[in-house]
Design an enzyme around this catalytic site. Sequence first.
Site, PDB file in Angstrom:
ATOM      1  N   GLU A  35     -13.060 -56.120  34.898  1.00  0.00           N
ATOM      2  CA  GLU A  35     -12.457 -55.345  35.906  1.00  0.00           C
ATOM      3  C   GLU A  35     -11.133 -54.651  35.399  1.00  0.00           C
ATOM      4  O   GLU A  35     -10.261 -55.575  34.894  1.00  0.00           O
ATOM      5  CB  GLU A  35     -12.307 -56.003  37.119  1.00  0.00           C
ATOM      6  N   ARG A 261     -15.142 -71.546  32.171  1.00  0.00           N
ATOM      7  CA  ARG A 261     -14.097 -70.765  31.773  1.00  0.00           C
ATOM      8  C   ARG A 261     -13.291 -71.685  30.692  1.00  0.00           C
ATOM      9  O   ARG A 261     -13.287 -72.504  30.910  1.00  0.00           O
ATOM     10  CB  ARG A 261     -13.505 -69.925  32.837  1.00  0.00           C
ATOM     11  N   LYS A 271      -5.645 -63.105  35.894  1.00  0.00           N
ATOM     12  CA  LYS A 271      -4.834 -61.635  35.951  1.00  0.00           C
ATOM     13  C   LYS A 271      -3.741 -61.744  37.157  1.00  0.00           C
ATOM     14  O   LYS A 271      -2.627 -61.233  37.002  1.00  0.00           O
ATOM     15  CB  LYS A 271      -5.704 -60.790  35.822  1.00  0.00           C
TER      16      LYS A 271
HETATM   17  P1  ATP Z   1      -9.010 -63.394  36.002  1.00  0.00           P
HETATM   18  O1  ATP Z   1      -9.643 -64.971  36.577  1.00  0.00           O
HETATM   19  O2  ATP Z   1      -8.186 -63.626  35.061  1.00  0.00           O
HETATM   20  O3  ATP Z   1      -8.506 -62.570  37.062  1.00  0.00           O
HETATM   21  P2  ATP Z   1     -11.645 -62.414  36.119  1.00  0.00           P
HETATM   22  O4  ATP Z   1     -12.646 -63.323  35.960  1.00  0.00           O
HETATM   23  O5  ATP Z   1     -11.158 -61.789  37.313  1.00  0.00           O
HETATM   24  O6  ATP Z   1     -10.574 -63.032  35.451  1.00  0.00           O
HETATM   25  P3  ATP Z   1     -12.794 -59.944  35.148  1.00  0.00           P
HETATM   26  O7  ATP Z   1     -12.225 -58.828  34.404  1.00  0.00           O
HETATM   27  O8  ATP Z   1     -13.602 -60.142  36.298  1.00  0.00           O
HETATM   28  O9  ATP Z   1     -11.412 -61.121  34.998  1.00  0.00           O
HETATM   29  O10 ATP Z   1     -13.615 -60.853  33.710  1.00  0.00           O
HETATM   30  C1  ATP Z   1     -14.628 -60.389  32.841  1.00  0.00           C
HETATM   31  C2  ATP Z   1     -15.349 -61.331  32.233  1.00  0.00           C
HETATM   32  O11 ATP Z   1     -14.492 -62.351  31.645  1.00  0.00           O
HETATM   33  C3  ATP Z   1     -16.130 -62.020  33.206  1.00  0.00           C
HETATM   34  O12 ATP Z   1     -17.209 -62.191  32.961  1.00  0.00           O
HETATM   35  C4  ATP Z   1     -15.393 -63.314  33.380  1.00  0.00           C
HETATM   36  O13 ATP Z   1     -16.352 -64.537  33.521  1.00  0.00           O
HETATM   37  C5  ATP Z   1     -14.886 -63.451  32.118  1.00  0.00           C
HETATM   38  N1  ATP Z   1     -13.525 -64.469  31.885  1.00  0.00           N
HETATM   39  C6  ATP Z   1     -12.302 -64.245  32.750  1.00  0.00           C
HETATM   40  N2  ATP Z   1     -11.581 -65.370  32.544  1.00  0.00           N
HETATM   41  C7  ATP Z   1     -12.339 -66.098  31.653  1.00  0.00           C
HETATM   42  C8  ATP Z   1     -11.859 -67.410  31.162  1.00  0.00           C
HETATM   43  N3  ATP Z   1     -10.625 -68.126  31.312  1.00  0.00           N
HETATM   44  N4  ATP Z   1     -12.807 -68.109  30.326  1.00  0.00           N
HETATM   45  C9  ATP Z   1     -13.959 -67.444  29.974  1.00  0.00           C
HETATM   46  N5  ATP Z   1     -14.424 -66.069  30.432  1.00  0.00           N
HETATM   47  C10 ATP Z   1     -13.363 -65.546  31.600  1.00  0.00           C
HETATM   48 MG    MG Z   2     -12.789 -60.835  38.438  1.00  0.00          MG
END
Ligand code: ATP
Ligand code: MG
Length: 555
Positions: A35, A261, A271
């Site tokens: 996102e 994760r 984020k």
């Molecule tokens: P955050 O928790 O940092 O806000 P998010 O999951 O909201 O991260 P996205 O932009 O939606 O961020 O993530 C894009 C992809 O990266 C998703 O498939 C998510 O599962 C993966 N991702 C995010 N954080 C991690 C992590 N710590 N380890 C592995 N994969 C991750």
């Molecule tokens: Mg997300």
Amino acid sequence: MSKALSCQTNFIRQIIDEDLARGVHTIVRTRFPPEPNGYLHIGHAKSICLNFNIAIDYRGQCHLRFDDTNPVNENMDFIESIKNDVTWLGFQWYGTVRYASDFFEQQYEYAVELIKKGLAYVDELSPDLIREYRGSLTVAGQDSPYRNRSVVDNLNLFSQMRNGCFSEGAACLRAKINMASSFMILRDPVLYRIKFSDHHQTGSKWCIYPMYDFAHCISDALEGITHSLCTLEFQDNRRLYDWVLNNITISTHPKQYEFSRLNLEYTILSKRHLKRLVSEKLVEGWDDPRMLTLAGMRRRGYTAASIREFCRRIGISKQEAIIEMTALESCIREDLNENAPRAMAVLNAIKVFIINLPDDYEEMLSMPCHPNKHTMGRRIVPFTKEIYIDRSDFSEETQKNYKRLMIGKEVRLRHAYVIKAEGVEKDGQGNITCVLCTCDMNTFNKNPLDSRKIKGVIHWVSTKYSLAAEFRLYEPLFTSLNPAAAEDLLTTINPNSLVVQKGFVEQNMQYAQTSSPYQFEREGYFCTDSVHSTPNKLVFNRIVSLRHSLLKCNV
Ligand code: ATP
Ligand code: MG
């Protein structure tokens, strides 16, 4: 389609192998779906490596798709930074960059299909009441009074939502599933909400936006994704993912698989929290070298190869764990030990006068740029009567087991001669201003003739020919192993996360390229800081310190 060529296997690759063997798929298509509401961090790197390496190894395709369903928090700066980070990490997405918003029209049509099938309704409960009616893990939810509207009413109201006839929060579209489900996600989840916000891709065309759970599965299916890989917190969402795809007319049904994760000691990988550090100015920005964003790590001097190697080593599983910081640090150390040219820098300088040399003594010493990679060539470092050494490399008092410079004792200057401390000069307050030494001119790159043992080797630079420099030394941003568990993040901020020191580097560093890493002997790996360095001011980030075993260096 053949099995994966390289790379270690994991449970996801095993599933793919089986799918290919059984002919379920003939091509593997994955996607990385960020996102655009912040910069990517090292956790995202894990997901990027997983998705892109699968595409590479199975000769498939990996898409980059922005999950841009919430325009309020998204912008073009985030989009550009994410594209840049993926490319920098060494990956290339298949075809053009895609956006969930490319499919807004189709998603709308699928929502209409659900309404026509009696599987979605327009709810006019307030967001607070929707939450209240949802119940809890122990209490079943309650049906909304608007749940049983007719299809015709729902179609009308949904079209009114699209046309801006409702204010934000006054209505939403919900799936009609089961308010008593043991999966909270299935208690009539919201599919569309009203937001009078312009969108970075679609401008002012829409005032209703699909929720992640509705948009994501449809985008995956429309793109022909075969394996939709995400982190474990989406495990329950898989039920909704499948429910939507089972109830609309669409020819493909990707399968979602979840992995754990990445969590790292002393680090926050969310984020939301990273954004807070930026907006409250606790760091310089998203690319602050202390942030484990890819932009921060790049500025700090981490190489893309070291991050990919880290992701390879941690592997993919369903096991939740907090990875030790040393696991990441060893990857960058191993890379730089192999590939970074050597140089000398004195971070906390004290002057040394070599009293048995003439005042104008100058000798150009040739030194290897790397101890065992001769192809990296040699460099010239001038040796003069007056040099700087590090304050911590001299002790006025005799100390046992101290292998550096002491009065009456000898030490080797790296790639140069053996010197012996004869005395010191002090200012009015009794502070040492300079160490007086003699130099044994018969010891250039060789042991003394009488085979006296010289144990210590210290680094140095000429006072006349060195350049002033600033060194930025980093520690983790947080003092707590798991800052996310702290009641307030701010209470665990490390006051020593940045220490700025003024010192000197050998003059060859005037040619240091931005962000290209060096080992400053005995001090660690450094690179020039792209933000603070100017043509008149050299500023270096310490990427990582040396390992203990590397502290001992030989001539
Ligand atoms: P955050 O928790 O940092 O806000 P998010 O999951 O909201 O991260 P996205 O932009 O939606 O961020 O993530 C894009 C992809 O990266 C998703 O498939 C998510 O599962 C993966 N991702 C995010 N954080 C991690 C992590 N710590 N380890 C592995 N994969 C991750
Ligand atoms: Mg997300």
